[in-house]
Design an enzyme around this catalytic site. Sequence first.
Site, mmCIF file in Angstrom:
data_model
loop_
_atom_site.group_PDB
_atom_site.id
_atom_site.type_symbol
_atom_site.label_atom_id
_atom_site.label_comp_id
_atom_site.label_asym_id
_atom_site.label_seq_id
_atom_site.Cartn_x
_atom_site.Cartn_y
_atom_site.Cartn_z
ATOM 1 N N CYS A 112 -24.396 -32.714 42.737
ATOM 2 C CA CYS A 112 -23.007 -32.506 43.108
ATOM 3 C C CYS A 112 -22.637 -32.904 44.524
ATOM 4 O O CYS A 112 -23.471 -33.271 45.345
ATOM 5 C CB CYS A 112 -22.568 -31.071 42.891
ATOM 6 S SG CYS A 112 -23.840 -29.863 43.085
ATOM 7 N N GLY A 172 -21.233 -36.980 41.296
ATOM 8 C CA GLY A 172 -21.090 -36.156 40.094
ATOM 9 C C GLY A 172 -19.837 -36.533 39.356
ATOM 10 O O GLY A 172 -18.741 -36.394 39.900
ATOM 11 N N ASN A 202 -23.998 -27.354 46.598
ATOM 12 C CA ASN A 202 -24.798 -28.542 46.309
ATOM 13 C C ASN A 202 -26.247 -28.197 46.634
ATOM 14 O O ASN A 202 -26.541 -27.829 47.770
ATOM 15 C CB ASN A 202 -24.311 -29.720 47.162
ATOM 16 C CG ASN A 202 -25.177 -30.974 47.024
ATOM 17 O OD1 ASN A 202 -25.205 -31.816 47.905
ATOM 18 N ND2 ASN A 202 -25.893 -31.113 45.912
ATOM 19 N N GLY A 203 -27.117 -28.313 45.635
ATOM 20 C CA GLY A 203 -28.532 -27.990 45.835
ATOM 21 C C GLY A 203 -29.041 -27.066 44.751
ATOM 22 O O GLY A 203 -28.330 -26.792 43.779
ATOM 23 N N CYS A 261 -33.514 -34.880 52.054
ATOM 24 C CA CYS A 261 -33.883 -35.570 50.819
ATOM 25 C C CYS A 261 -33.964 -37.088 51.015
ATOM 26 O O CYS A 261 -32.970 -37.742 51.372
ATOM 27 C CB CYS A 261 -32.849 -35.251 49.728
ATOM 28 S SG CYS A 261 -33.111 -36.189 48.214
ATOM 29 N N TYR A 284 -30.755 -43.876 47.445
ATOM 30 C CA TYR A 284 -29.923 -44.173 46.285
ATOM 31 C C TYR A 284 -28.597 -43.411 46.177
ATOM 32 O O TYR A 284 -27.570 -43.992 45.851
ATOM 33 C CB TYR A 284 -30.740 -43.950 45.011
ATOM 34 C CG TYR A 284 -29.963 -44.007 43.741
ATOM 35 C CD1 TYR A 284 -29.272 -45.162 43.377
ATOM 36 C CD2 TYR A 284 -29.890 -42.902 42.890
ATOM 37 C CE1 TYR A 284 -28.543 -45.220 42.210
ATOM 38 C CE2 TYR A 284 -29.161 -42.954 41.714
ATOM 39 C CZ TYR A 284 -28.491 -44.106 41.378
ATOM 40 O OH TYR A 284 -27.763 -44.168 40.227
ATOM 41 N N SER A 309 -26.963 -50.644 42.977
ATOM 42 C CA SER A 309 -27.896 -49.781 43.712
ATOM 43 C C SER A 309 -28.866 -50.566 44.597
ATOM 44 O O SER A 309 -29.319 -50.071 45.617
ATOM 45 C CB SER A 309 -28.653 -48.883 42.740
ATOM 46 O OG SER A 309 -29.296 -49.662 41.754
ATOM 47 N N ASP A 334 -34.481 -53.370 43.403
ATOM 48 C CA ASP A 334 -33.741 -52.211 42.913
ATOM 49 C C ASP A 334 -34.150 -51.003 43.752
ATOM 50 O O ASP A 334 -35.080 -51.073 44.553
ATOM 51 C CB ASP A 334 -34.052 -51.984 41.427
ATOM 52 C CG ASP A 334 -32.936 -51.186 40.731
ATOM 53 O OD1 ASP A 334 -32.000 -50.729 41.404
ATOM 54 O OD2 ASP A 334 -33.022 -51.021 39.506
ATOM 55 N N CYS A 358 -38.224 -32.473 41.195
ATOM 56 C CA CYS A 358 -37.541 -31.968 42.391
ATOM 57 C C CYS A 358 -37.026 -30.572 42.082
ATOM 58 O O CYS A 358 -36.449 -30.347 41.026
ATOM 59 C CB CYS A 358 -36.383 -32.884 42.769
ATOM 60 S SG CYS A 358 -35.389 -32.247 44.138
ATOM 61 N N CYS A 368 -38.007 -34.785 53.215
ATOM 62 C CA CYS A 368 -38.805 -34.347 52.074
ATOM 63 C C CYS A 368 -39.209 -35.578 51.270
ATOM 64 O O CYS A 368 -38.351 -36.395 50.920
ATOM 65 C CB CYS A 368 -37.970 -33.399 51.205
ATOM 66 S SG CYS A 368 -38.760 -32.938 49.651
ATOM 67 N N CYS A 393 -41.219 -35.644 45.790
ATOM 68 C CA CYS A 393 -41.283 -36.278 44.472
ATOM 69 C C CYS A 393 -42.196 -37.497 44.498
ATOM 70 O O CYS A 393 -42.599 -38.012 43.455
ATOM 71 C CB CYS A 393 -39.888 -36.620 43.943
ATOM 72 S SG CYS A 393 -38.942 -37.739 44.994
#
Lengths: 462, 462, 462, 462
Positions: free
Chosen positions: C12, C40, C114-115, C248, C254, C297, C359, C396, C446, C449
């Site tokens: 979001c 979103g 958001n989160g 993040c 992205y 992207s 990409d 994540c 972070c 992932c």
Amino acid sequence: MNDSIDKIKHYCGIVGIHSTTERNIPQDLFFPLFSLQHRGQEGAGISYLNNGKLVTYKDLGMVSEVLGRYLEEKRTSTVGIGHVRYSTTGGNLVENVQPIQASCNKGDLSIAHNGNFSNSELLKSKLTEKGAIFGCTSDSELVLHLIAHSMQDTFYKALKETLCYLEGAFSMVMVKDNNLYVMRDPMGFRPLYIGHKDGLTVCASESCALDILDITDYRSVLPGELIVVNDDGINSEIFATSKRKAQCSFELIYFARPDSEIFDISVYESRLEMGRVLAREDGDPSQYDLVMSVPDSGNTAALGYAKESGLNYELGLTRNHYTGRSFILPSQEKRELAVKMKLHPVKEIVKGKRIILVDDSLVRGTTSKIIVKLLKAAGAKEIHVRLSAPEVKGPCFYGIDVPTKEELISNSKNPEEIAKYIGADSVKFLPVDKLKTCYKNSNDFCYACFNNDYPVEPKTGK
Amino acid sequence: MNDSIDKIKHYCGIVGIHSTTERNIPQDLFFPLFSLQHRGQEGAGISYLNNGKLVTYKDLGMVSEVLGRYLEEKRTSTVGIGHVRYSTTGGNLVENVQPIQASCNKGDLSIAHNGNFSNSELLKSKLTEKGAIFGCTSDSELVLHLIAHSMQDTFYKALKETLCYLEGAFSMVMVKDNNLYVMRDPMGFRPLYIGHKDGLTVCASESCALDILDITDYRSVLPGELIVVNDDGINSEIFATSKRKAQCSFELIYFARPDSEIFDISVYESRLEMGRVLAREDGDPSQYDLVMSVPDSGNTAALGYAKESGLNYELGLTRNHYTGRSFILPSQEKRELAVKMKLHPVKEIVKGKRIILVDDSLVRGTTSKIIVKLLKAAGAKEIHVRLSAPEVKGPCFYGIDVPTKEELISNSKNPEEIAKYIGADSVKFLPVDKLKTCYKNSNDFCYACFNNDYPVEPKTGK
Amino acid sequence: MNDSIDKIKHYCGIVGIHSTTERNIPQDLFFPLFSLQHRGQEGAGISYLNNGKLVTYKDLGMVSEVLGRYLEEKRTSTVGIGHVRYSTTGGNLVENVQPIQASCNKGDLSIAHNGNFSNSELLKSKLTEKGAIFGCTSDSELVLHLIAHSMQDTFYKALKETLCYLEGAFSMVMVKDNNLYVMRDPMGFRPLYIGHKDGLTVCASESCALDILDITDYRSVLPGELIVVNDDGINSEIFATSKRKAQCSFELIYFARPDSEIFDISVYESRLEMGRVLAREDGDPSQYDLVMSVPDSGNTAALGYAKESGLNYELGLTRNHYTGRSFILPSQEKRELAVKMKLHPVKEIVKGKRIILVDDSLVRGTTSKIIVKLLKAAGAKEIHVRLSAPEVKGPCFYGIDVPTKEELISNSKNPEEIAKYIGADSVKFLPVDKLKTCYKNSNDFCYACFNNDYPVEPKTGK
Amino acid sequence: MNDSIDKIKHYCGIVGIHSTTERNIPQDLFFPLFSLQHRGQEGAGISYLNNGKLVTYKDLGMVSEVLGRYLEEKRTSTVGIGHVRYSTTGGNLVENVQPIQASCNKGDLSIAHNGNFSNSELLKSKLTEKGAIFGCTSDSELVLHLIAHSMQDTFYKALKETLCYLEGAFSMVMVKDNNLYVMRDPMGFRPLYIGHKDGLTVCASESCALDILDITDYRSVLPGELIVVNDDGINSEIFATSKRKAQCSFELIYFARPDSEIFDISVYESRLEMGRVLAREDGDPSQYDLVMSVPDSGNTAALGYAKESGLNYELGLTRNHYTGRSFILPSQEKRELAVKMKLHPVKEIVKGKRIILVDDSLVRGTTSKIIVKLLKAAGAKEIHVRLSAPEVKGPCFYGIDVPTKEELISNSKNPEEIAKYIGADSVKFLPVDKLKTCYKNSNDFCYACFNNDYPVEPKTGK
């Protein structure tokens, strides 16, 4: 959900308005069209003069859906026409919705039509030979082609010439420049009323559409009459006469709204009388306990039956009018569910009773069969079905959607067999000669779908 | 368009279903909810067990709009509940549509509620102190909070504890795991029926919602009864008793569908009787020419009046049920147009007549005034308005939306003054003591909005 | 159609606005939310103070669909918050759309978040024990419950206490009375910016949402910062600190819009640098003929690659942005069709060429496989896929929707095997240590992932 | 929102399909029409043979909205045509959406047309004299009338006769029985491609619409070529020749999709070359810091400029493609807001830079003015606008919607004055003679809107 209900369907209703002063004509058209919604619920549209230019807006849907926008908009105009439509075979295509507007050598025109030409195939064939192209499957486009192909030097003469080509049923309104044209076929198949008040002239299929505009000074447009309404007033002439008149019986039996006057007859009173005659046909009322109707189509006739017979009148079937957006029932038992969602027996009333159940007509028998089943399940002892229409045996070529001969139950079964088929204890139809006693000038009516006496034979294109 | 019609409004209708075998429960819920559409047309929803997980779908709109999708989908389940809703002040927010589903320390629950707690403010205040947060403005969320805050070790005990906190009106259904819970407040304000057939148990606000599923073996849920339906069968207990019963008078007068049974009484028969009593109150029928109703709410009582008095019964007002999508009328004369588009006098019937016009109730008088005007314009000689409800003078704290005291015409005018205000020749209400004669166990009813005798006083949060 | 495209999805975007003078706050919220639409697209909503009362409007759909109405309405207010949402498992239920408004013992509140809280299960379990009920499946409701359960005597203290309970990722805005509360978790997982201009204070997930309101004076909300905006001004404090920061990585790779600044870093420049690093990793450019991206992207990184390598940059894949209403592709070859309708090779460019195809990331490999196939069919000689993200290997817990470990292709295949699987001639990922060279303060990010080094372990409810 | 963006608009795109075996033709039509969505976004429709009967479905809206239903339906057929449409003056009436189906003396026909007849007024006047009626304002109906009025004894001869009447631009497809007719005017104004694969023949405005069906064996339909496709194969003849060819310059400059081939030319490569020529015209690149485009229309030319000049290519403007349902911006600053919501400067890139900004054309200058303002606000030092189209000075009579002469900025201002007006530091257009160097067979093109050399003069009806 509607199509699972077995009823004869009507084609359309029309409205025409002219005002000597600027008004919000689209809004003025909304209310009478809303009042004619029962004559066609699958398409609606209007054409009106907008700053000297003819414009048309139409779509599939109910009047409130298609034309509701005009209630919020301010548009001034002096003349316009409107149409509500029940879709026939050929599908629910927006192309078939009326009015039909076109430009041609006589100018920009728009037409709204109620009825069916019985020689449309022939005319279409002739016009096609001359190079006409047809964009929709509706008869009504023919009128525009005939006007365009006429060699007359004025629109009015071309219109009169065109009217002489047309056979069958037509109540029509047209708009061209600031003129409203109103016409009805010489046999007078479909109703058409005209009235005025303070410079406002309104024409509509039934008087109820004039009532909503508070117009009380009205009359029936005459068979074979052509009326032009413009700033010079209302000018009328008879463009053709016919000895034979052919007003549609079913308009009074079922189509028209009970508070309307059509064909100079009160719909309500004629239906009351049909019920009275049914009662007299039945004789001794002591064989029955009560009279009730299949709502709403049988309401008035059932009341007439009760009045004549002295039997108890009861509201033994409740009708659910909630529908909202249409939905698709699960296939199994589809038709039965549709009826059960619409009609509900009042058990306390029907239980153990010998019932006279009055409806307007019995076409295929499929819905009646379900209703009888519901009432018996609710405890009814006997169900005697009485119809205010005679046995329907033939098609209509004048604007009514009757099932095929094979589907019409009265072509394969007599009343006793029908009673057995639908599970009723007896079934009786109003005979044609008795129906006539309910009509003023009963010789001026068409009974062709009952007795095969077609006032005009349909002509094919060959 | 609806809100311009002056009627007392109802809050909702509920349905609960349990089956011992897998069925398409969402589809099973559709039909009874459709049958209860008259109890609430502005929101609809269902909760049902889907692969062991409780899911809820709800939205603003009619049953066919919101839930029509389930007719085309195949979903198996064994238990579910549903709700139809009329929106009150607080707006048409989807957050307020029911059922309300939540997860808490007792598990995942969903509830559908008809009625109003008269101590909701107090309860809300207590719960808020304990940390409860409220996501909607509906009373019904309270039940879930009370259950969650209960220290009882089982859901069932917590539910019973919760029921003891609640005052006022509640007919409710809940679902948790594979259990359907059905409960009705000890005074029995709102109707609730339960029936079963072949492993299928259905509970609904009125019997008409059981009829549509062909369930004929049913009974009224008792005041103070709590029923649990699951694969072990149907288990019932009385969680609380009250000497005083308080069944809503207006349910029989107006809300319920005429083919329903509620409070162990036939709605149709009680309305017939109200009409009969009105006739007896009036005395000599020769002062009048005919009886007719304001359709559809006055239909049955008008018929009762006609039967008792021997006067002619006529369908003198036709009602147009076509609406399609809602639209906004132009502001001037808005209310009058709305009535004219809905109700149409049959001129031939009313002309020159002294008319008994029966309706269910007269609240603000605004709509009645327009109807009288329409009938007089159509030629009626005299209009005598008769109401099957007594004079409405007070609010309802138990789930009915009554206008404010200031708006209620009977608080400021006596019948003669009302007649003058609405243009009628006379107005008579059914007195409360006479209304009682139409009810079986008439002491078990609430007449508070007529006589100010409130069975439970509302409690505020202070 | 979107779900057939294989991408990591975001949860979001949020916006908060306070003004010292009356403004059309719902309209002011529209534009920054529209600018955050990429964060979103499945739900949107706003809460704002309306005549002293907090109101919320939200629904499933795009910003223009749900909130477009506010562009035409005039509503004055001084404070409001908004949210755009991508729906996660739990389904596209309107209940899950934010903001979430509730009333509790601290007053009426609304929150947009958001989160993801990494200890939400544990907190939910504790709250449930205390009687809390949960109406949606979103984490964010927890905050409201914690505030309501706090025994602090002011809302502000309760909010601070609440923040201390929360672990994991949260950038949040809340509104209560005329106050806007803005907060970001101590590790700073999700971006959050705040700016002001002439008495208007605006807070949003990315700087592009401030640009649209012409706000150029802005800064990043600090990790662990709590800001209160009201008529007294903007007051800020640090409610908690954390040595470890965890911004993040994927936001820069992205999610964020290329013209945004987040984490004090230019998104565009960081992506250019990722492309440059990829080029340096590849070495000798003479092995390739051209560089192109998977639009949109991969656009910026591809350009960076071209700049660094000196290779030709080409727009070899055209993207079709037309979609209109969503539709369902016929099942066979569904995914491939979806890609073909979206991405179109320019044959003249790719024919016979050795191509570097850039990409942002490669998750399951399904879409990449189709793109490679399309390019080869258009005549490409060699396809060398380069990703600006490292190999994605883990989930994540902080607000990103990553496929399961089993679905992540990098868990089962090395780059050579992936190349073989997708039909490419080579596949190379940006190594984590090289990615770090593209970030200012790269230790404050972070990379969990990619490298399984989770800054906060998720806690379950047991 | 779209209409506030200042662009020259195109009229339509067409598709025709014939198969020697039964296929789901409506679905086959969907994909190429979706690929041509950029040629018209306001209406879409198809006609196809359904059980021997020609049927048409069309409506206002995007391809996915109008025709998405066919992705879920199974319909077999062998031939059909389709159309996408941009609405011109005359309004967004569904009557004007194509294909246009009609029945006439040659049978049932349907036509889809891209282009404009320059003698339509004259033809309409002649046909009207003969009695033709016109139901829509589109040129294309003329073709059907001419065929119907032809005295030729076969449809094919009538079609050829008709083609000889038509002047101006037409790429057309027609369907009659199981035949697909494909034709292109002798000057070849609009593109049209035809290809086949395994018994499937597909014809479409651009090659990208064949690519989506994996058809790689295709060619341009020749100017003056008439092709009949049926079960006997593909038969072609030249129905008329013209020395002068007049392929539309704007198709390559702006309308066509970059991955398409039209007029035997790669759209992408021709745009690259336009950019290169612009760079050569500018000379010394050291006066500028970077090249960027107005996305997406200027992308390829900007890249060409960068390649030729050696300047840095940057993606300095980001484009937001999210729109969802259309909405209405508040009136004040409407146009500026629309641009700001669509195009976003990347501040880090443009700040302090001397920028070459490449777009396809400059029509009224209104949008360019806003873009320059945005870039300057983001810190750009100099903006030098370069257009790959020459100065647009005149209308188009062949199917393009160009603003009036008064609105075209190049009629009142020279480039220096335009630069001043839009706030740019310089503005340069590609001169017509240089544009020609980008086209193969550059004499076969129409440059009339730039140089007033109209290949066919429009004829009026007098």
